[in-house]
Design a protein around this motif. Structure first.
Motif, PDB file in Angstrom:
ATOM      1  N   THR A  42     -15.506  40.838 114.261  1.00  0.00           N
ATOM      2  CA  THR A  42     -14.601  41.779 114.886  1.00  0.00           C
ATOM      3  C   THR A  42     -14.958  43.369 114.949  1.00  0.00           C
ATOM      4  OG1 THR A  42     -13.394  42.016 112.977  1.00  0.00           O
ATOM      5  CG2 THR A  42     -12.697  40.408 114.494  1.00  0.00           C
ATOM      6  N   ILE A  47     -13.132  45.531 117.758  1.00  0.00           N
ATOM      7  CA  ILE A  47     -11.898  45.517 117.314  1.00  0.00           C
ATOM      8  C   ILE A  47     -11.340  46.129 115.935  1.00  0.00           C
ATOM      9  CG2 ILE A  47      -9.925  43.789 116.604  1.00  0.00           C
ATOM     10  CD1 ILE A  47     -11.926  41.704 118.137  1.00  0.00           C
ATOM     11  N   THR A  60      -9.818  37.080 121.417  1.00  0.00           N
ATOM     12  CA  THR A  60      -9.858  38.418 120.620  1.00  0.00           C
ATOM     13  C   THR A  60      -8.491  38.219 119.671  1.00  0.00           C
ATOM     14  OG1 THR A  60     -10.925  39.731 122.349  1.00  0.00           O
ATOM     15  CG2 THR A  60      -9.686  40.785 120.533  1.00  0.00           C
ATOM     16  N   LEU A  63      -9.342  35.547 116.955  1.00  0.00           N
ATOM     17  CA  LEU A  63     -10.515  36.099 116.106  1.00  0.00           C
ATOM     18  C   LEU A  63      -9.715  37.116 115.115  1.00  0.00           C
ATOM     19  CD1 LEU A  63     -13.467  36.622 118.199  1.00  0.00           C
ATOM     20  CD2 LEU A  63     -13.185  34.998 116.790  1.00  0.00           C
ATOM     21  N   VAL A  64      -8.857  37.922 115.598  1.00  0.00           N
ATOM     22  CA  VAL A  64      -8.049  39.068 114.867  1.00  0.00           C
ATOM     23  C   VAL A  64      -7.128  38.161 113.662  1.00  0.00           C
ATOM     24  CG1 VAL A  64      -6.332  40.777 114.647  1.00  0.00           C
ATOM     25  CG2 VAL A  64      -8.204  40.980 116.306  1.00  0.00           C
ATOM     26  N   ARG A  67      -9.201  36.343 111.085  1.00  0.00           N
ATOM     27  CA  ARG A  67      -9.931  37.797 110.306  1.00  0.00           C
ATOM     28  C   ARG A  67      -8.789  37.991 109.295  1.00  0.00           C
ATOM     29  NH1 ARG A  67     -10.307  43.068 112.755  1.00  0.00           N
ATOM     30  NH2 ARG A  67      -8.175  42.820 112.329  1.00  0.00           N
TER      31      ARG A  67
END
Length: 171
Positions: A42, A47, A60, A63-64, A67
C-alpha cells in the motif's frame, strides 16, 4: 540418439520441477510476513497509512481493507497469524516432496500427479471457500491462477515423463 532425447527431456523436466519448488518456497516464505508485505504494497501504491477502505474504490479499497484487517488482527489476536505460519510451512513442506521427482522423475511421477490434484483443489477452494468468506471474485481468480500456473509445468512434466518411459522404460 535416444540418449540425447532422454537427456533433453530430463533437463526440461528438472528445470520445470525446480521452478515449481522455487514457486512453492517463495509462496511459503511470503506467507510469514503478510502485514509487513501489505503495508509495503500500500505504501508503494501511494496509499497513505490512515486511509480506510471507504476512502477508496476497487482493488485499492480491497488492499486497504486487507491491510487494516491484518494490522487489527495482529494487534488484538496475534495467535491468528499462527494459521498463516502453518500455511507457509505447508508450502515449504510440499516443496520438499518435489525433490523426489527432481532426482528421479520416472520413479516419482506419482508426486507430479498428486501436485496436479492439489492444483485442481486450489481452484475449487478459491472459488467455493472464497465465496463463503466474502472474498471478491477478482481476488479469488488471482488465487485460482496459482493453481493454473503450477499445473502448466506439472502437466508438461507428466507428459515428458511419459515420453521418457516410452524411450527408455525404468527398471
Amino acid at each position: 540418439m535416444s540418449n540425447i532425447v532422454e537427456q533433453k527431456l530430463l533437463h526440461r523436466i528438472r528445470f520445470l520441477i525446480a521452478l515449481v519448488i522455487v514457486g512453492l518456497v517463495l509462496s511459503g516464505v511470503t506467507a510469514f510476513a503478510l502485514e509487513t508485505e501489505m503495508r509495503w504494497l500500500t505504501d508503494v501504491l501511494g496509499i497513505e497509512a490512515g486511509a480506510t477502505g471507504g476512502d477508496r474504490a476497487g482493488l485499492t479499497r480491497w488492499l486497504v481493507t486487507v491491510r487494516d484487517a491484518l494490522i487489527d488482527t495482529n494487534a488484538r489476536y496475534p495467535f491468528i497469524a499462527y494459521g498463516t505460519d502453518w500455511l507457509a510451512f505447508a508450502h515449504l513442506a510440499i516443496a520438499v516432496f518435489f525433490i523426489g521427482p527432481l532426482i528421479d522423475p520416472r520413479r516419482n511421477v506419482w508426486i507430479i500427479i498428486a501436485g496436479l490434484i492439489a492444483c485442481a483443489g486450489v481452484i475449487l477452494l478459491a472459488l467455493f471457500a472464497g465465496q463463503i468468506r466474502g472474498i471478491p471474485l477478482g481476488w479469488r481468480l488471482i488465487d485460482c491462477s496459482f493453481g493454473v500456473l503450477c499445473a502448466v509445468p506439472l502437466i508438461l512434466c507428466w507428459r515428458w515423463i511419459g515420453q521418457l518411459e516410452r524411450i527408455a522404460p525404468s527398471v
